[in-house]
Design an enzyme around this catalytic site. Structure first.
Site, PDB file in Angstrom:
ATOM      1  N   ASP A 127     -46.445   7.992  23.558  1.00 16.04           N
ATOM      2  CA  ASP A 127     -46.113   9.303  24.112  1.00 16.04           C
ATOM      3  C   ASP A 127     -45.951   9.235  25.632  1.00 16.04           C
ATOM      4  O   ASP A 127     -46.586   8.413  26.293  1.00 16.04           O
ATOM      5  CB  ASP A 127     -47.236  10.278  23.730  1.00 16.04           C
ATOM      6  CG  ASP A 127     -46.812  11.724  23.900  1.00 16.04           C
ATOM      7  OD1 ASP A 127     -45.613  11.985  24.121  1.00 16.04           O
ATOM      8  OD2 ASP A 127     -47.691  12.599  23.809  1.00 16.04           O
TER       9      ASP A 127
ATOM     10  N   HIS B 243     -37.049   7.025  27.288  1.00 16.09           N
ATOM     11  CA  HIS B 243     -37.028   6.372  25.972  1.00 16.09           C
ATOM     12  C   HIS B 243     -36.513   4.926  26.091  1.00 16.09           C
ATOM     13  O   HIS B 243     -36.994   4.024  25.415  1.00 16.09           O
ATOM     14  CB  HIS B 243     -36.162   7.163  24.992  1.00 16.09           C
ATOM     15  CG  HIS B 243     -36.688   8.549  24.733  1.00 16.09           C
ATOM     16  ND1 HIS B 243     -38.008   8.795  24.450  1.00 16.09           N
ATOM     17  CD2 HIS B 243     -36.067   9.776  24.713  1.00 16.09           C
ATOM     18  CE1 HIS B 243     -38.191  10.098  24.273  1.00 16.09           C
ATOM     19  NE2 HIS B 243     -37.027  10.711  24.437  1.00 16.09           N
TER      20      HIS B 243
ATOM     21  N   LEU C  11     -46.927 -11.086  11.672  1.00 14.14           N
ATOM     22  CA  LEU C  11     -47.157  -9.678  12.024  1.00 14.14           C
ATOM     23  C   LEU C  11     -46.220  -8.745  11.254  1.00 14.14           C
ATOM     24  O   LEU C  11     -45.013  -8.981  11.189  1.00 14.14           O
ATOM     25  CB  LEU C  11     -46.901  -9.493  13.534  1.00 14.14           C
ATOM     26  CG  LEU C  11     -46.923  -8.055  14.039  1.00 14.14           C
ATOM     27  CD1 LEU C  11     -48.349  -7.513  14.108  1.00 14.14           C
ATOM     28  CD2 LEU C  11     -46.270  -7.943  15.420  1.00 14.14           C
TER      29      LEU C  11
HETATM   30  C1  FPP Z   1     -42.729  10.597  22.756  1.00 12.01           C
HETATM   31  O1  FPP Z   1     -42.567  10.817  24.129  1.00 12.01           O
HETATM   32  C2  FPP Z   1     -41.863   9.510  22.341  1.00 12.01           C
HETATM   33  C3  FPP Z   1     -40.918   9.590  21.362  1.00 12.01           C
HETATM   34  C4  FPP Z   1     -40.658  10.799  20.573  1.00 12.01           C
HETATM   35  C5  FPP Z   1     -40.065   8.449  21.081  1.00 12.01           C
HETATM   36  C6  FPP Z   1     -40.756   7.158  21.152  1.00 12.01           C
HETATM   37  C7  FPP Z   1     -39.759   6.075  21.122  1.00 12.01           C
HETATM   38  C8  FPP Z   1     -39.864   4.953  21.837  1.00 12.01           C
HETATM   39  C9  FPP Z   1     -41.019   4.636  22.693  1.00 12.01           C
HETATM   40  C10 FPP Z   1     -38.852   3.903  21.745  1.00 12.01           C
HETATM   41  C11 FPP Z   1     -38.763   3.410  20.347  1.00 12.01           C
HETATM   42  C12 FPP Z   1     -38.179   2.124  20.261  1.00 12.01           C
HETATM   43  C13 FPP Z   1     -37.736   1.584  19.127  1.00 12.01           C
HETATM   44  C14 FPP Z   1     -37.390   0.171  19.136  1.00 12.01           C
HETATM   45  C15 FPP Z   1     -37.541   2.344  17.887  1.00 12.01           C
HETATM   46  P1  FPP Z   1     -42.020  12.203  24.609  1.00 12.01           P
HETATM   47  O2  FPP Z   1     -40.544  12.125  24.680  1.00 12.01           O
HETATM   48  O3  FPP Z   1     -42.533  13.289  23.712  1.00 12.01           O
HETATM   49  O4  FPP Z   1     -42.647  12.314  26.023  1.00 12.01           O
HETATM   50  P2  FPP Z   1     -43.115  13.653  26.735  1.00 12.01           P
HETATM   51  O5  FPP Z   1     -44.262  14.191  25.929  1.00 12.01           O
HETATM   52  O6  FPP Z   1     -43.535  13.176  28.079  1.00 12.01           O
HETATM   53  O7  FPP Z   1     -41.956  14.587  26.769  1.00 12.01           O
END
Ligand code: FPP
Length: 257
Positions: free
Chosen positions: A37, A54, A148
Site C-alpha cells: 500500500d 504503481h 518459491l
Molecule cells: C495500493 O496503493 C496498491 C495497489 C492497489 C496496487 C499495488 C500494485 C503494485 C505494487 C504493483 C504490482 C506489480 C505487479 C507485478 C502485479 P494505493 O494506490 O492504494 O496507494 P494510496 O493508498 O497511497 O493511494
C-alpha cells in the site's frame, strides 16, 4: 578516523535487524503475505501521477521476490489488485492491469531460472484478456518449478472467495455428495483459493494503514501482523528483513498457552 569508523560500524550492527535462517525451528516464516500500500501517496508526495507510484511499486515487487527466494520463504502472496479496486479511475485501473504483463515480460526468464512458481489467486472474471494471458503464460511456464511460490492476488477479495467456496459446498450438499454435518474447517479450506497452501505466517502491510482490506480474512486468523509507515515504493529488502526479525521474536500460541 579509525575510531569513528569502528563506532559507526558498531552502531550499524545494532541497527541492522538480523534474522536467523534456522528452518528447523520454523524461524523463517514459510508463507508471507503483503498488502503493498501507499503507491498513490508516494507519487503525490513527489508531484507525480498515481501511476508513477504503481510503476515504482512494481520495481519493489522484483526486489522483494528475489529477497524472499534468497531467505527461502516457501510462499509469497502479493495483493496486487482487489475486487474493490475496480472503483478507481479507468486510467489507473488500465495501468494496473498492464503491470503483470510488464513485470512478467521482463522477469519471467529470471523467475524460470530461479525455480519460482508463479500463481494467480482471484476471480478470472473481468480481467482483461491481455492480463490473463500474461499471467497464465507465466503460470504454465513455471508450473513444474518447486522453489518459491509467487502467488499474485489479482482481482482478489476474501469475501468473494468465501462466498464462492460456500456456493460450491452447497452445490455438493444439494447433489448429495456431501452432508451438512461433515462441513468443517477443512472442508471450507479445500474450497478456498489457497486450498494447497499453508496459511500465511506473517502479514506485512505498508503505508501506515492498519486494516486488512478484504485480504485473506480466513487464512490470516493466526498470522502475525507487521505494519510499517513506509510507503510501498520506498520498501526495501532491509524493511523486509526487519519484518522477519520481528516475526522471529513473536511467540505463536494459536490460542494455546
Ligand atoms: C495500493 O496503493 C496498491 C495497489 C492497489 C496496487 C499495488 C500494485 C503494485 C505494487 C504493483 C504490482 C506489480 C505487479 C507485478 C502485479 P494505493 O494506490 O492504494 O496507494 P494510496 O493508498 O497511497 O493511494
Amino acid at each position: 578516523m579509525l575510531e569513528k569508523f569502528s563506532k559507526w560500524k558498531a552502531n550499524r550492527a545494532e541497527s541492522v535487524p538480523s534474522y536467523t535462517m534456522d528452518a528447523a525451528t520454523q524461524a523463517i516464516p514459510k508463507h508471507v503475505a503483503i498488502i503493498m500500500d501507499g503507491n498513490g501517496r508516494w507519487a503525490k508526495q513527489k508531484g507525480l501521477p498515481r501511476i508513477a507510484g504503481h510503476r515504482e511499486g512494481m520495481k519493489v515487487v522484483n526486489k522483494i521476490v528475489r529477497k524472499a527466494n534468497e531467505v527461502k520463504i516457501d510462499v509469497l502472496t502479493l495483493y496486487a489488485f482487489s475486487t474493490e479496486n475496480w472503483k478507481r479511475p479507468k486510467t489507473e485501473v488500465d495501468y494496473l492491469m498492464k503491470l503483470p504483463e510488464r513485470f512478467l515480460s521482463m522477469e519471467l526468464p529470471k523467475l524460470i531460472e530461479e525455480n519460482v512458481q508463479v500463481r494467480l489467486m482471484g476471480s478470472l472474471e473481468n480481467l482483461p484478456d491481455h492480463t490473463l494471458r500474461a499471467v497464465m503464460t507465466a503460470v504454465e511456464a513455471t508450473k513444474e518449478n518447486d522453489g518459491l511460490i509467487l502467488n499474485f492476488a489479482l482481482n482478489y477479495g476474501s469475501r468473494y472467495e468465501m462466498i464462492k467456496a460456500i456456493k460450491e459446498i452447497a452445490t455438493k450438499v444439494e447433489a448429495g455428495l456431501l452432508n451438512t454435518e461433515s462441513i468443517n474447517e477443512e472442508v471450507l479450506e479445500q474450497h478456498l483459493m489457497t486450498s494447497d497452501l499453508r496459511d500465511p505466517d506473517l502479514l506485512i502491510r505498508t503505508s501506515g494503514e492498519i486494516r486488512l482490506s478484504n485480504f485473506m480474512l480466513w487464512q490470516l486468523a493466526y498470522s502475525e501482523f507487521w505494519f510499517t509507515d513506509v510507503l510501498w515504493p520506498d520498501f526495501t529488502e532491509q524493511h523486509f528483513a526487519e519484518a522477519i526479525a520481528e516475526y522471529q521474536k513473536r511467540a505463536r500460541r494459536y490460542g494455546g498457552v
